[in-house]
Design a protein around this motif. Structure first.
Motif, mmCIF file in Angstrom:
data_model
loop_
_atom_site.group_PDB
_atom_site.id
_atom_site.type_symbol
_atom_site.label_atom_id
_atom_site.label_comp_id
_atom_site.label_asym_id
_atom_site.label_seq_id
_atom_site.Cartn_x
_atom_site.Cartn_y
_atom_site.Cartn_z
ATOM 1 N N SER A 114 -1.578 4.635 -1.154
ATOM 2 C CA SER A 114 -2.585 4.978 -0.148
ATOM 3 C C SER A 114 -1.909 5.507 1.113
ATOM 4 N N THR A 115 -0.707 4.995 1.416
ATOM 5 C CA THR A 115 0.004 5.510 2.586
ATOM 6 C C THR A 115 0.492 6.939 2.323
ATOM 7 N N ASP A 140 -2.497 9.032 2.850
ATOM 8 C CA ASP A 140 -2.838 9.162 4.269
ATOM 9 C C ASP A 140 -1.968 10.200 4.962
ATOM 10 N N PHE A 141 -0.667 10.154 4.643
ATOM 11 C CA PHE A 141 0.253 11.095 5.295
ATOM 12 C C PHE A 141 0.185 12.469 4.653
ATOM 13 N N ASP A 142 -0.451 12.546 3.475
ATOM 14 C CA ASP A 142 -0.546 13.796 2.735
ATOM 15 C C ASP A 142 0.779 14.018 1.993
ATOM 16 N N LEU A 179 9.214 5.370 7.158
ATOM 17 C CA LEU A 179 8.239 4.287 7.179
ATOM 18 C C LEU A 179 8.633 3.324 6.065
ATOM 19 N N PRO A 224 0.817 -1.220 0.000
ATOM 20 C CA PRO A 224 0.000 0.000 0.000
ATOM 21 C C PRO A 224 0.851 1.271 0.000
ATOM 22 N N ALA A 247 6.836 11.809 11.014
ATOM 23 C CA ALA A 247 6.822 10.440 11.556
ATOM 24 C C ALA A 247 8.045 9.641 11.134
ATOM 25 N N ARG A 273 2.183 16.459 0.883
ATOM 26 C CA ARG A 273 2.943 17.638 1.316
ATOM 27 C C ARG A 273 3.875 17.334 2.475
ATOM 28 N N HIS A 274 3.606 16.249 3.209
ATOM 29 C CA HIS A 274 4.431 15.922 4.375
ATOM 30 C C HIS A 274 5.357 14.736 4.122
#
Lengths: 315, 315
Positions: free
Chosen positions: A141-142, A145-147, A291, A138, A288, A149-150
């Motif tokens: 989609s990840t 989820d994190f956007d 990942l 994924p 974060a 921009r980030h």
């Protein structure tokens, strides 16, 4: 949802086979020369059996699948470069009818991303394409989820064939040509493995990621990528790397608007040093840290899982 | 979205700090003794500064945050066992007002999952809780994407404090008590690390995964988990494992309706052997093989990223 599945290769066939398991029906299924259409839901087992025995999924013209009753079109024809046809035309036909599109075909989102987004803006349908990057993993989609921009960078091992070859060369001390022949025997490499070993396939995935990350509307295509393959890697280069606790992986990297693919030295125990046909994607996030997502980056049922996850998101 | 953030620890404070970056406003923010409420959006910098200097985010009663104008309640108070209060009551109050809820607090979904789902069925609001399992890692959303019916097992290293201790013991040859004290000095372990080292925290995460995977409505709570901690692991046990190419990790495993947490021997170069405070989750899927996700499993901004990803899904 009612699905029209265009393309009857490993991925399209797996989507047809698994659709009911995920609560969906297939109302149209086409290969390059024929189609079967039934608004009440086709007999998927019979269509797949016909494909195996007769080489054709049905008996009507393939264009009838595009005009069938469906909620989402699954575009799983082979990836083509440049104008990305005929895949692009299939996406266009669905969006003009206000239907959703789920792509397994990389061409339209790697080569004509801006066109796809413009068609989507004028349609009530949405376009999703998780399956185009990293098979079952994924990744997109990840990122969503994190956007985007980030997320500052994405790198990964995104071609299982090239990784299988490099892994085998490193562990067995064999040369490129030998391992490639072995991979072809095993079905891991195609008869014409050019796009896998010359970096094109990984670069297309990098370009798709770059398009998703670009928040200023910049469009990327394959010509924007800096690409080098694994054909020139020698067994002795891998042996030298190994003596230093490292190995070589074909790494795709998307950072600050650049897409680069090439063989890179990585520590043997680093997350990027996945072995065999496995893939990995590393996302560098603003809040974060790093990942890592690893899994099977190709294969019929694996890629079909990503297609069906996208279909689920559209409900 | 307009957020009411309940809880002003590391996670709640980070959500307040980052909300605007993700396009959201904070209309209420409460700690255990006070709140600040403004339907037009609170001054988040000022509230966080008051918390740092005065120890209180605002000057009105904390209950006013629950009755404020908001679209989604972010529940980030400390995890409690049994009746999961006061977190459970906050969720109940939001759902009764047809508002969405995003949980960082594990208690309500680990200890009272059936009650939460029943309240959700009667509400126009939805409940999401990605942040409760694996911090920044998208574990629950990936399970949802693949459909819980197509996932046969989930195992992982889900407590960063325990993993830091085991990693340091193994690499430095130090004893448990020594490394625990060091972890406390570094802020990696809390003054009372009981729930981290006795397996309770990892078990709560396993129970939440079990609740999500259960498609027959079975409810799991901490009392259903078989839990063993790392307090009895000795440096010599780790040394023996190392001589055999292995190490010890506190592994949580959810398979066929059972939740088990305990120290397990794993190969030193296996994906489960993440080091330091990193976490990993492995999903065994029916159609796509094994999928590994690793990243930061704790921390304010990291966990806030997962909270804000959930908020994004509610839009």
């Amino acid at each position: 949802m009612r699905l029209a599945v265009i393309g009857a290769g490993a991925v399209g066939s797996s989507v047809v086979e698994l659709a009911a398991d995920y609560g969906h029906s297939v109302t149209a299924f086409a290969d390059s020369g024929s189609a079967v259409v039934d608004a009440a839901g086709i007999d998927t087992d019979a269509a797949l059996e016909r494909k195996r025995t007769d080489g054709a999924v049905g008996s009507v013209d393939p264009s009838e699948a595009l005009s069938a009753d469906y909620d989402a079109l699954v575009e799983a024809t082979p990836t083509t470069l440049g104008d990305a046809q005929p895949g692009f035309g299939h996406v266009e036909a669905a969006l003009e009818r206000d239907r959703h599109v789920v792509l397994a075909n990389k061409g339209p989102v790697a080569e004509r991303y801006a066109d796809i987004r413009e068609l989507e803006r004028e349609s009530a349908g949405r376009v999703l394409f998780e399956a185009t990057v990293g098979g079952a993993m994924p990744v997109l989609s990840t990122i969503a989820d994190f956007d985007p921009r980030h997320i500052s960078a994405v790198r990964g091992v995104l071609n299982g064939t090239a990784n299988f070859i490099l892994s085998r060369m490193a562990t067995e001390g064999l040369d490129y040509e030998h391992v490639l022949a072995e991979a072809q025997d095993l079905g891991v490499a195609e008869a014409d493995p050019t796009f896998d070993v010359d970096g094109t396939d990984a670069a297309l995935k990098g370009v798709i990621v770059a398009n998703v990350l670009a928040d200023d509307g910049t469009e990327y295509t394959l010509t924007d990528a800096d690409v080098e393959g694994i054909q020139e890697i020698t067994g002795s280069a891998l042996e030298l790397a190994r003596e230093d606790g490292r190995t070589v992986r074909l790494v795709a990297e998307v950072v600050e608007g650049s897409v680069r693919v090439g063989p890179r030295l990585v520590p043997e125990n680093a997350p990027l040093a996945v072995s065999g046909t496995r893939n990995i994607a590393q996302l560098e996030t603003e809040h974060a840290g790093q990942l890592n997502i690893s899994g099977r980056g190709a294969g019929g049922p694996e890629t079909a899982s990503a297609v069906l996850a996208d279909v689920g998101r559209l409900e």
